[in-house]
Design an enzyme around this catalytic site. Structure first.
Site, PDB file in Angstrom:
ATOM      1  N   ASP A  85      -3.185   8.189  -1.350  1.00 27.89           N
ATOM      2  CA  ASP A  85      -3.945   6.930  -1.414  1.00 27.89           C
ATOM      3  C   ASP A  85      -3.061   5.777  -0.944  1.00 27.89           C
ATOM      4  O   ASP A  85      -1.833   5.894  -0.905  1.00 27.89           O
ATOM      5  CB  ASP A  85      -4.469   6.657  -2.833  1.00 27.89           C
ATOM      6  CG  ASP A  85      -3.365   6.434  -3.865  1.00 27.89           C
ATOM      7  OD1 ASP A  85      -2.337   7.143  -3.804  1.00 27.89           O
ATOM      8  OD2 ASP A  85      -3.516   5.557  -4.744  1.00 27.89           O
ATOM      9  N   GLU A 149      -1.965   7.018  -7.083  1.00 28.51           N
ATOM     10  CA  GLU A 149      -0.678   6.400  -7.431  1.00 28.51           C
ATOM     11  C   GLU A 149      -0.799   4.889  -7.452  1.00 28.51           C
ATOM     12  O   GLU A 149      -0.267   4.222  -8.337  1.00 28.51           O
ATOM     13  CB  GLU A 149       0.413   6.826  -6.438  1.00 28.51           C
ATOM     14  CG  GLU A 149       1.831   6.534  -6.922  1.00 28.51           C
ATOM     15  CD  GLU A 149       2.290   5.097  -6.724  1.00 28.51           C
ATOM     16  OE1 GLU A 149       3.227   4.669  -7.407  1.00 28.51           O
ATOM     17  OE2 GLU A 149       1.720   4.385  -5.879  1.00 28.51           O
TER      18      GLU A 149
HETATM   19  N1  BES Z   1       6.038   3.704  -3.335  1.00 26.85           N
HETATM   20  C1  BES Z   1       5.784   2.595  -4.186  1.00 26.85           C
HETATM   21  C2  BES Z   1       6.911   2.275  -5.137  1.00 26.85           C
HETATM   22  C3  BES Z   1       8.258   1.981  -4.520  1.00 26.85           C
HETATM   23  C4  BES Z   1       8.392   1.452  -3.250  1.00 26.85           C
HETATM   24  C5  BES Z   1       9.387   2.234  -5.263  1.00 26.85           C
HETATM   25  C6  BES Z   1       9.639   1.202  -2.716  1.00 26.85           C
HETATM   26  C7  BES Z   1      10.628   1.978  -4.746  1.00 26.85           C
HETATM   27  C8  BES Z   1      10.759   1.460  -3.469  1.00 26.85           C
HETATM   28  C9  BES Z   1       4.520   2.883  -4.978  1.00 26.85           C
HETATM   29  O1  BES Z   1       3.475   3.337  -4.161  1.00 26.85           O
HETATM   30  C10 BES Z   1       4.025   1.611  -5.596  1.00 26.85           C
HETATM   31  O2  BES Z   1       3.676   0.718  -4.878  1.00 26.85           O
HETATM   32  N2  BES Z   1       3.955   1.574  -6.922  1.00 26.85           N
HETATM   33  C11 BES Z   1       3.368   0.469  -7.622  1.00 26.85           C
HETATM   34  C12 BES Z   1       3.098   0.834  -9.033  1.00 26.85           C
HETATM   35  C13 BES Z   1       1.687   1.165  -9.380  1.00 26.85           C
HETATM   36  C14 BES Z   1       1.514   1.284 -10.867  1.00 26.85           C
HETATM   37  C15 BES Z   1       0.643   0.296  -8.763  1.00 26.85           C
HETATM   38  C16 BES Z   1       4.305  -0.706  -7.646  1.00 26.85           C
HETATM   39  O3  BES Z   1       5.540  -0.543  -7.681  1.00 26.85           O
HETATM   40  O4  BES Z   1       3.786  -1.820  -7.646  1.00 26.85           O
HETATM   41 MN    MN Z   2       4.132   4.786  -2.889  1.00 23.66          MN
HETATM   42 MN    MN Z   3       2.621   1.537  -3.146  1.00 28.65          MN
END
Ligand code: BES
Ligand code: MN
Ligand code: MN
Length: 453
Positions: A85, A149
């Site tokens: 996603d 995710e």
């Molecule tokens: N891949 C990201 C997280 C990420 C990016 C970690 C770059 C470290 C370096 C992930 O898809 C993301 O965006 N996670 C969200 C959390 C979620 C609960 C919506 C975030 O970090 O905002």
């Molecule tokens: Mn991600």
């Molecule tokens: Mn992300």
């Protein structure tokens, strides 16, 4: 680079572009069919690459794509996690080319999800194909690719809890993070947790004429702004009582070690067009965005925002607020502390409502494990330099659960760059990075299998 990879480079790229054309935005129900189509796409590609038992595991939300290749139960098993996603592409008008019509320009693939996480997740599917075709797969593999995710992975959490046997493995392998630069590879060794919630402030029972009532009743937008502003003090510390109670402070040695990672404040400011930086007193920029907790408004609205002017005191104001958490804060604890505090600072002239969304726990991964060492050797071989361990500020909520529910550590082999602009308009992923990932991942398997013996 091995022959199979160079001979198939164009196809590897085209397959990724095909997946990027499907707008799998999990946050918006309008894209439901597209999200489901993407799950099918991943399932088909995994199956072609050579996994057995490929299936879509239904959940209360979007399905989890599962596939495995067990070559010998006595060998170690790697569980690959990723997500199909993507974030919403808004605002569309800021994209130089449409977000779901991928283009390759100046060596970069531009599309929503190019880096986060379709590009990085697909590197694993192709790396697996490479090992299958070259007959070099040295251990067992399980793939678990989810579709929620970006909305908090709550259905995956349920799935993990009730499928522990199916998911039994020795280590989790994930490419959903970044690295410092193409000539400075790094391995992510920590992720922040998250408490996400929405607040609603209600003043009068209807919108009012701002001349007839202005000055005499509480304006919920004014009040909400004051409440939000009061949650940071003059040193940018968060003022919620007990907010820092469980924060693990790093030792001076650990901070000195962190400070050795290359970082240029000038370049940082220039990349963001900022004349100055901002943040918690007493901490460096690298510390502020990784080992320290935060509180940020992600969106705020209320009142009249249409064309021209309308003189009105709105009845309601709203905001979406996220807090990034570090060890040993928990999302439950922080959501509770926020709620209690927010209710306590609301003046009697308004009513407030706090609606928790999703949460996730912070995590730190070991650097002395066989898996970390194998990843380090793999990067060293393909990049020519040893990767640096770096704690990231982002969140992948399921990683802490893999540890608590399955007892497994994750290795975060990211290949993205800050300049990839994930979640922003014009997200991109370097062709160099995509190919490097496909080249480096099989070396991880090789060294992991060797060093586990
Ligand atoms: N891949 C990201 C997280 C990420 C990016 C970690 C770059 C470290 C370096 C992930 O898809 C993301 O965006 N996670 C969200 C959390 C979620 C609960 C919506 C975030 O970090 O905002
Ligand atoms: Mn991600
Ligand atoms: Mn992300």
């Amino acid at each position: 680079m091995n022959n199979y990879i160079s001979e198939n480079k164009d196809r590897f790229l085209n397959e990724l572009l095909d997946m990027l054309r499907i707008p799998s935005v999990s946050a918006d129900p309008k894209f439901k069919q597209d999200v489901l189509r993407t799950a099918e796409f991943v399932k088909e590609r995994l199956s072609e690459a050579g996994t057995d038992k490929v299936e879509l595991c239904e959940t209360a939300g979007y399905p989890i794509v599962y596939g495995e290749k067990i070559i010998d139960p006595s060998l170690p098993t790697v569980l690959v996690y990723g997500h199909y996603d993507v974030q919403p592409a808004d605002p569309y008008e800021l994209w130089n080319s449409p977000p779901f019509e991928p283009v390759i320009k100046d060596g970069k693939i531009y599309a929503r999800g190019a880096c986060d996480d379709k590009g990085q997740m697909y590197m694993h599917v192709k790396a697996f194909e490479v090992m299958m075709r070259n007959n070099t797969l040295p251990c067992n593999v399980k793939f678990m690719i989810e579709g929620e995710e970006e909305v908090g992975s709550s259905n995956l959490a349920t799935f993990v809890k009730s499928n522990k046997e199916k998911l039994a493995a020795d280590v989790i392998l994930i490419s959903d993070t970044g690295m410092l630069a193409n000539d400075t590879p790094s391995i992510t060794t920590g992720l922040r947790g998250m408490s996400y919630l929405e607040v609603e402030v209600t003043g009068p029972n209807r919108d009012l004429h701002s001349g007839l009532y202005g000055g005499a009743v509480a304006n919920p937008i004014n009040i909400l702004c004051q409440m939000i502003a009061s949650m940071h003090d003059e040193n940018n510390h968060i003022t919620i009582p007990g907010f820092y109670d469980n924060v693990v402070e790093l030792s001076e040695e650990e901070r000195a070690e962190m400070a050795r990672a290359p970082f240029s404040l000038e370049k940082y400011k220039k990349a963001l067009d900022l004349s100055d930086i901002h943040g918690e007193e007493g901490y460096t920029t690298m510390e502020r965005n990784s080992i320290r907790p935060t509180l940020d408004v992600n969106g705020i609205w209320g009142g009249y925002i249409g064309e021209g002017a309308k003189t009105v005191i709105p009845s309601k104001a709203f905001a979406k607020i996220s807090m990034r958490l570090v060890p040993d804060q928990t999302s439950e604890e922080i959501t509770e502390k926020f709620t209690r505090h927010f209710e306590s600072i609301a003046p009697a002239s308004v009513k407030v409502l706090v609606k928790p969304h999703h949460g996730g726990e912070p995590v730190v991964t070991p650097t002395d494990s066989v898996a970390y060492k194998a990843a380090s050797r793999a990067y060293e071989e393909t990049f020519g330099v040893k990767p640096i361990p770096v704690r990231s500020g982002g969140s992948i909520p399921i990683v802490a659960m893999f540890k608590s529910e399955l007892g497994l550590d994750s290795v975060l082999m990211g290949f993205g760059l800050d300049s990839d602009a994930i979640h922003s308009p014009n997200e991109s992923f370097g062709v160099f990075n995509y190919m490097k990932g496909i080249e480096t991942i099989p070396l991880f398997y090789k060294y992991y299998a060797e060093m586990s013996r």
